[in-house]
Write a protein that holds these residues in place. Structure first.
Motif, PDB file in Angstrom:
ATOM      1  N   ARG A  48      43.330  18.884  30.216  1.00  0.00           N
ATOM      2  CA  ARG A  48      43.357  20.161  30.920  1.00  0.00           C
ATOM      3  C   ARG A  48      43.837  19.972  32.358  1.00  0.00           C
ATOM      4  O   ARG A  48      43.471  18.996  33.010  1.00  0.00           O
ATOM      5  CB  ARG A  48      41.961  20.807  30.951  1.00  0.00           C
ATOM      6  CG  ARG A  48      41.450  21.267  29.597  1.00  0.00           C
ATOM      7  CD  ARG A  48      40.037  21.813  29.732  1.00  0.00           C
ATOM      8  NE  ARG A  48      39.520  22.266  28.446  1.00  0.00           N
ATOM      9  CZ  ARG A  48      39.646  23.501  27.983  1.00  0.00           C
ATOM     10  NH1 ARG A  48      40.264  24.419  28.729  1.00  0.00           N
ATOM     11  NH2 ARG A  48      39.159  23.831  26.806  1.00  0.00           N
ATOM     12  N   TRP A  49      44.626  20.932  32.836  1.00  0.00           N
ATOM     13  CA  TRP A  49      45.095  20.931  34.217  1.00  0.00           C
ATOM     14  C   TRP A  49      45.115  22.368  34.734  1.00  0.00           C
ATOM     15  O   TRP A  49      45.080  23.333  33.963  1.00  0.00           O
ATOM     16  CB  TRP A  49      46.506  20.340  34.305  1.00  0.00           C
ATOM     17  CG  TRP A  49      46.576  18.901  33.922  1.00  0.00           C
ATOM     18  CD1 TRP A  49      46.460  17.812  34.738  1.00  0.00           C
ATOM     19  CD2 TRP A  49      46.780  18.369  32.603  1.00  0.00           C
ATOM     20  NE1 TRP A  49      46.577  16.645  34.021  1.00  0.00           N
ATOM     21  CE2 TRP A  49      46.767  16.955  32.699  1.00  0.00           C
ATOM     22  CE3 TRP A  49      46.968  18.953  31.342  1.00  0.00           C
ATOM     23  CZ2 TRP A  49      46.950  16.123  31.604  1.00  0.00           C
ATOM     24  CZ3 TRP A  49      47.142  18.126  30.249  1.00  0.00           C
ATOM     25  CH2 TRP A  49      47.129  16.740  30.375  1.00  0.00           C
ATOM     26  N   LYS A  50      45.218  22.498  36.053  1.00  0.00           N
ATOM     27  CA  LYS A  50      45.259  23.827  36.648  1.00  0.00           C
ATOM     28  C   LYS A  50      46.607  24.516  36.428  1.00  0.00           C
ATOM     29  O   LYS A  50      46.688  25.744  36.455  1.00  0.00           O
ATOM     30  CB  LYS A  50      44.978  23.725  38.147  1.00  0.00           C
ATOM     31  CG  LYS A  50      43.562  23.270  38.473  1.00  0.00           C
ATOM     32  CD  LYS A  50      43.371  23.177  39.981  1.00  0.00           C
ATOM     33  CE  LYS A  50      41.961  22.706  40.317  1.00  0.00           C
ATOM     34  NZ  LYS A  50      41.767  22.576  41.794  1.00  0.00           N
ATOM     35  N   SER A  51      47.656  23.701  36.251  1.00  0.00           N
ATOM     36  CA  SER A  51      48.993  24.266  36.074  1.00  0.00           C
ATOM     37  C   SER A  51      49.887  23.232  35.413  1.00  0.00           C
ATOM     38  O   SER A  51      49.537  22.043  35.327  1.00  0.00           O
ATOM     39  CB  SER A  51      49.606  24.661  37.423  1.00  0.00           C
ATOM     40  OG  SER A  51      49.818  23.504  38.216  1.00  0.00           O
ATOM     41  N   GLU A 105      50.817  20.596  38.007  1.00  0.00           N
ATOM     42  CA  GLU A 105      49.789  19.579  38.200  1.00  0.00           C
ATOM     43  C   GLU A 105      49.810  18.571  37.050  1.00  0.00           C
ATOM     44  O   GLU A 105      49.668  17.356  37.268  1.00  0.00           O
ATOM     45  CB  GLU A 105      48.408  20.219  38.294  1.00  0.00           C
ATOM     46  CG  GLU A 105      47.314  19.188  38.584  1.00  0.00           C
ATOM     47  CD  GLU A 105      45.915  19.768  38.479  1.00  0.00           C
ATOM     48  OE1 GLU A 105      45.164  19.653  39.465  1.00  0.00           O
ATOM     49  OE2 GLU A 105      45.583  20.321  37.402  1.00  0.00           O
ATOM     50  N   SER A 159      48.648  27.993  27.744  1.00  0.00           N
ATOM     51  CA  SER A 159      47.828  28.590  28.790  1.00  0.00           C
ATOM     52  C   SER A 159      46.397  28.822  28.307  1.00  0.00           C
ATOM     53  O   SER A 159      46.148  29.073  27.128  1.00  0.00           O
ATOM     54  CB  SER A 159      48.434  29.917  29.233  1.00  0.00           C
ATOM     55  OG  SER A 159      49.739  29.717  29.761  1.00  0.00           O
ATOM     56  N   THR A 160      45.453  28.728  29.224  1.00  0.00           N
ATOM     57  CA  THR A 160      44.044  28.987  28.945  1.00  0.00           C
ATOM     58  C   THR A 160      43.632  30.289  29.637  1.00  0.00           C
ATOM     59  O   THR A 160      44.298  30.749  30.570  1.00  0.00           O
ATOM     60  CB  THR A 160      43.172  27.826  29.448  1.00  0.00           C
ATOM     61  OG1 THR A 160      43.394  27.660  30.861  1.00  0.00           O
ATOM     62  CG2 THR A 160      43.519  26.534  28.731  1.00  0.00           C
ATOM     63  N   ASP A 218      41.532  30.923  31.836  1.00  0.00           N
ATOM     64  CA  ASP A 218      41.259  30.807  33.275  1.00  0.00           C
ATOM     65  C   ASP A 218      42.516  30.559  34.088  1.00  0.00           C
ATOM     66  O   ASP A 218      42.442  30.285  35.291  1.00  0.00           O
ATOM     67  CB  ASP A 218      40.239  29.700  33.536  1.00  0.00           C
ATOM     68  CG  ASP A 218      40.727  28.326  33.077  1.00  0.00           C
ATOM     69  OD1 ASP A 218      41.875  28.217  32.591  1.00  0.00           O
ATOM     70  OD2 ASP A 218      39.952  27.360  33.198  1.00  0.00           O
ATOM     71  N   GLY A 219      43.687  30.606  33.438  1.00  0.00           N
ATOM     72  CA  GLY A 219      44.939  30.422  34.159  1.00  0.00           C
ATOM     73  C   GLY A 219      45.465  29.003  34.165  1.00  0.00           C
ATOM     74  O   GLY A 219      46.552  28.735  34.698  1.00  0.00           O
ATOM     75  N   GLY A 220      44.721  28.084  33.589  1.00  0.00           N
ATOM     76  CA  GLY A 220      45.172  26.700  33.516  1.00  0.00           C
ATOM     77  C   GLY A 220      45.981  26.436  32.264  1.00  0.00           C
ATOM     78  O   GLY A 220      46.454  27.363  31.588  1.00  0.00           O
TER      79      GLY A 220
END
Length: 333
Positions: A193-196, A199, A228-229, A231-233
């Protein structure tokens, strides 16, 4: 070179252990020139464990740049049923069916690819299968149980295949088991998992094994293997546990080795190895046995086991050199 692409979702053969009507799907993508007469070869690519079909794209692009339309008309790449886009299509069945606690064997993937070859998408075309690592064994297994008179591939190209004879595997079982334990542990603990996407790319670019990948290939996981998740990640499409199960499934490697013994006198088998991969996943004595008793040709390029990711142009050039030797009538699949 800009290629035309289109995607296909293929229904795999029903597995007897799955509930009735629960059929896995396989994602496939076709690559073509904007103008082609269709008289050349059709290339069929299968990826390694932990990869996805788009990681072949830099290699495919280079092949189309080098090879004339009369040599190569189109290319297809397929995702293992628990990798890439296929993992998304099959997520519910993979996570809920009791029969999927052991994942999806490369033997089952081979059966799906064989059915795809017999489908209208590929039937009647001159197909050259090109597989990397576990994907190499998968494509060998598409010929399983076929009589030799029906072995119609004009050639088979194996890139760093992890095929091994059962007796050789158990002769060095401690080393083989240690390697599998390391890879499985690393896979289960790998970040997913990552924020973007940006990243994720930056994170991979600084770490093994991605830090030595060709930049064009390094972009592929973030472009094609993340989703995409809420939460925006972003998160990887494939489940780490499903990937890890593929590493410990040794039966496909044994079955592919025996199949190579059977078909090599009827289908030219070409090997491409990485110079820096000596003895890492395939013992040197096994490579030598393939080269002396089975291989129609052997080529070596710079790089390690992941040469498709590290040196896509060099792999493509080696493939093109092999393709230039193929001139055979159209298959009857």
């Amino acid at each position: 070179m800009t290629l035309r692409t289109d995607s296909v979702i293929f229904d795999c053969p029903q597995n007897v252990h799955d509930p009735p009507g629960h059929i896995l799907k396989m994602s496939a993508k076709r690559y073509r020139r904007h103008s082609a007469d269709g008289t050349g070869l059709t290339l069929l690519f299968a990826h390694c464990v932990g990869a996805h079909k788009e990681q072949w794209e830099p290699t495919i692009a280079r092949i189309f740049e080098r090879c004339a339309p009369s040599t190569v008309s189109e290319a297809w790449a397929v995702d293992w049923q628990n990798h890439g886009d296929s993992a998304v299509l099959n997520r519910e069945l993979l996570s809920t069916s009791p029969s999927r606690v052991y994942g999806v064997s490369a033997i089952e993937w081979g059966e799906a690819v064989a059915a795809f070859i017999r489908s209208p998408h590929l039937r009647g075309k001159r197909i050259v299968p090109i597989g990397h690592s576990a994907g190499a064994g998968t494509l060998v297994l598409t010929m399983k149980d076929l009589p030799v008179c029906q072995l119609v591939y004009p050639a088979l190209i194996l890139v760093e295949p992890t095929i091994i004879f059962k007796e050789d595997f158990y002769r060095e079982i401690e080393e083989r088991a240690s390697t599998m334990d390391f890879v499985v542990t690393a896979t289960l603990n790998r970040r997913e998992r990552w924020k973007s996407r940006e990243e994720a790319y930056s994170w991979m670019a600084k770490r093994v094994p991605w830090d030595v990948w060709d930049p064009r290939v390094l972009h592929m996981p973030t472009e094609h293997n993340l989703e995409s998740t809420p939460d925006g990640g972003v998160i990887t499409k494939a489940d780490r546990r499903q990937e890890a199960l593929c590493y410990v499934d040794t039966l496909p490697h044994f079955a592919a080795a025996e199949e190579l013994r059977r078909i090599s006198s009827h289908v030219p088998v070409h090997f491409i190895w990485g110079k820096e991969s000596v003895g890492t996943l395939v013992p040197e004595n096994v490579k030598e046995a393939f080269e002396t008793g089975i291989a129609a040709s052997v080529r070596t390029v710079e790089g390690g086991h992941l040469i498709v990711q590290e040196k896509p142009d060099a792999v493509a050039d080696a493939i093109c050199d092999i393709l230039d030797t193929i001139v055979l009538p159209r298959s009857k699949l």
